[in-house]
Write an enzyme that holds these catalytic residues in place. Sequence first.
Site, PDB file in Angstrom:
ATOM      1  CE  LYS A 110      -4.258  -1.906   1.839  1.00  0.00           C
ATOM      2  NZ  LYS A 110      -5.127  -2.091   2.988  1.00  0.00           N
ATOM      3  CE  LYS A 189      -5.483  -8.659  -4.518  1.00  0.00           C
ATOM      4  NZ  LYS A 189      -6.447  -7.636  -4.338  1.00  0.00           N
ATOM      5  CE  LYS A 192     -11.775  -1.282  -2.536  1.00  0.00           C
ATOM      6  NZ  LYS A 192     -12.595  -2.372  -2.041  1.00  0.00           N
TER       7      LYS A 192
HETATM    8  P1  ADP Z   1      -9.145  -4.257  -3.272  1.00  0.00           P
HETATM    9  O1  ADP Z   1      -7.895  -5.030  -3.555  1.00  0.00           O
HETATM   10  O2  ADP Z   1      -9.926  -4.000  -4.508  1.00  0.00           O
HETATM   11  O3  ADP Z   1      -8.874  -2.988  -2.487  1.00  0.00           O
HETATM   12  P2  ADP Z   1     -10.087  -5.278  -0.790  1.00  0.00           P
HETATM   13  O4  ADP Z   1      -8.671  -5.205  -0.292  1.00  0.00           O
HETATM   14  O5  ADP Z   1     -11.083  -4.314  -0.229  1.00  0.00           O
HETATM   15  O6  ADP Z   1     -10.062  -5.168  -2.374  1.00  0.00           O
HETATM   16  O7  ADP Z   1     -10.598  -6.771  -0.597  1.00  0.00           O
HETATM   17  C1  ADP Z   1     -11.862  -7.196  -0.110  1.00  0.00           C
HETATM   18  C2  ADP Z   1     -11.935  -8.708  -0.129  1.00  0.00           C
HETATM   19  O8  ADP Z   1     -11.943  -9.185  -1.462  1.00  0.00           O
HETATM   20  C3  ADP Z   1     -10.746  -9.408   0.546  1.00  0.00           C
HETATM   21  O9  ADP Z   1     -11.162 -10.592   1.195  1.00  0.00           O
HETATM   22  C4  ADP Z   1      -9.831  -9.723  -0.614  1.00  0.00           C
HETATM   23  O10 ADP Z   1      -8.970 -10.784  -0.362  1.00  0.00           O
HETATM   24  C5  ADP Z   1     -10.844 -10.052  -1.705  1.00  0.00           C
HETATM   25  N1  ADP Z   1     -10.280  -9.716  -3.010  1.00  0.00           N
HETATM   26  C6  ADP Z   1      -9.936  -8.484  -3.459  1.00  0.00           C
HETATM   27  N2  ADP Z   1      -9.452  -8.528  -4.715  1.00  0.00           N
HETATM   28  C7  ADP Z   1      -9.486  -9.839  -5.076  1.00  0.00           C
HETATM   29  C8  ADP Z   1      -9.118 -10.563  -6.261  1.00  0.00           C
HETATM   30  N3  ADP Z   1      -8.630  -9.931  -7.330  1.00  0.00           N
HETATM   31  N4  ADP Z   1      -9.304 -11.877  -6.272  1.00  0.00           N
HETATM   32  C9  ADP Z   1      -9.813 -12.529  -5.206  1.00  0.00           C
HETATM   33  N5  ADP Z   1     -10.179 -11.917  -4.069  1.00  0.00           N
HETATM   34  C10 ADP Z   1     -10.024 -10.596  -3.984  1.00  0.00           C
END
Ligand code: ADP
Length: 321
Positions: A110, A189, A192
């Site tokens: 991050k 991956k 957001k």
């Molecule tokens: P982002 O990476 O978009 O900020 P978050 O960190 O808010 O997403 O993740 C919310 C949930 O969704 C977590 O449990 C995370 O592991 C899952 N998650 C986020 N992106 C993915 C992905 N590309 N594939 C599988 N799970 C994901």
Amino acid sequence: MRILSGIQPSGKLHIGNYFGMMKPMISNMDRGELYAFIVNLHAMTSVHDKEALARETLEAAADFLALGLEPERCVFWVQSDVPEVTELTWILSTLTPMGLLERCHSYKDKVAKGVTASHGLFSYPVLMAADILLYQSELVPVGKDQKQHIEVARDIAIKFNNTFGDTFVLPESEIDTNVATVPGVDGQKMSKSYGNTIGIFLDEKALKKSVMSIVTDSAPVEQSKDPEKCNLYNIFKLFAPEARMKEVHDLYVNGGAAYGYLKLELVDILWEYFREAREKRSQLIQDKGYLKYVLAEGAVKAREKAAGTLDMVRERVGLKY
Ligand code: ADP
Ligand code: TRP
């Protein structure tokens, strides 16, 4: 078995969140006692716009309910409505070795992406450990990127139990290996923070724009291609029926996979896949009174469990005198 997982209200829900967390979470209603919550305190490590945080908290609640979470069959609340979690965070942080947090990839990632390196961001895993341990969670279903955080929670629980006597259940993570990492439109991956997402509740035009932006190679249509190496194929296979997937697989291998057409087909598939949820969500979002009522009811249930754990913790560490 008690199963717990949370989602940050910090942006629009995408298909990575759906497969990594929402879908397994919702299907867990049948497996045990489900605790599902919206982690607005965690979101504060990146969101400092009060209207956005408040709005997105309610939107996340609508997302969960629209996708099939039934509040009467689980405990569903907003993290900050149970203030016990912040007291437990402090208590746990006095036992958490700096080195344990310094090793966390998520913090380093991050910061590398430009998120301000605040103390809150650094101690994010301690708040997450408090989330998990406060409710004596046994199983925590998450995406692969969160595995380390569950290990941190476990390490902290072990340290606490060794120091003050058996108090916390040791949590385990659960990762759906089929969809451990949903790829984004650029093949990295989906996240957001990478701006490479396909949202679940986009309008049709925005959905089409996202899908059309999926990066593919420039090989001619008739050329044989390895489907597994194609980002479009990997997203397509999450949604398309098995029989259609077999045909698409053959098109890749034998030649004839026209990316433009496949993308248009994917738009239709996605639009149908989330149709019911989209309609439900648009009703729910109009009824903020109902959403707040559901969350308040959930907070009462969550708090009851939290207060029991915290009472025991306070006694064990010597805060009761
Ligand atoms: P982002 O990476 O978009 O900020 P978050 O960190 O808010 O997403 O993740 C919310 C949930 O969704 C977590 O449990 C995370 O592991 C899952 N998650 C986020 N992106 C993915 C992905 N590309 N594939 C599988 N799970 C994901
Ligand atoms: N850190 C998790 C994420 O970004 C969200 C989260 C906070 C969480 N507390 C939790 C997930 C407790 C599971 C259990 O996705």
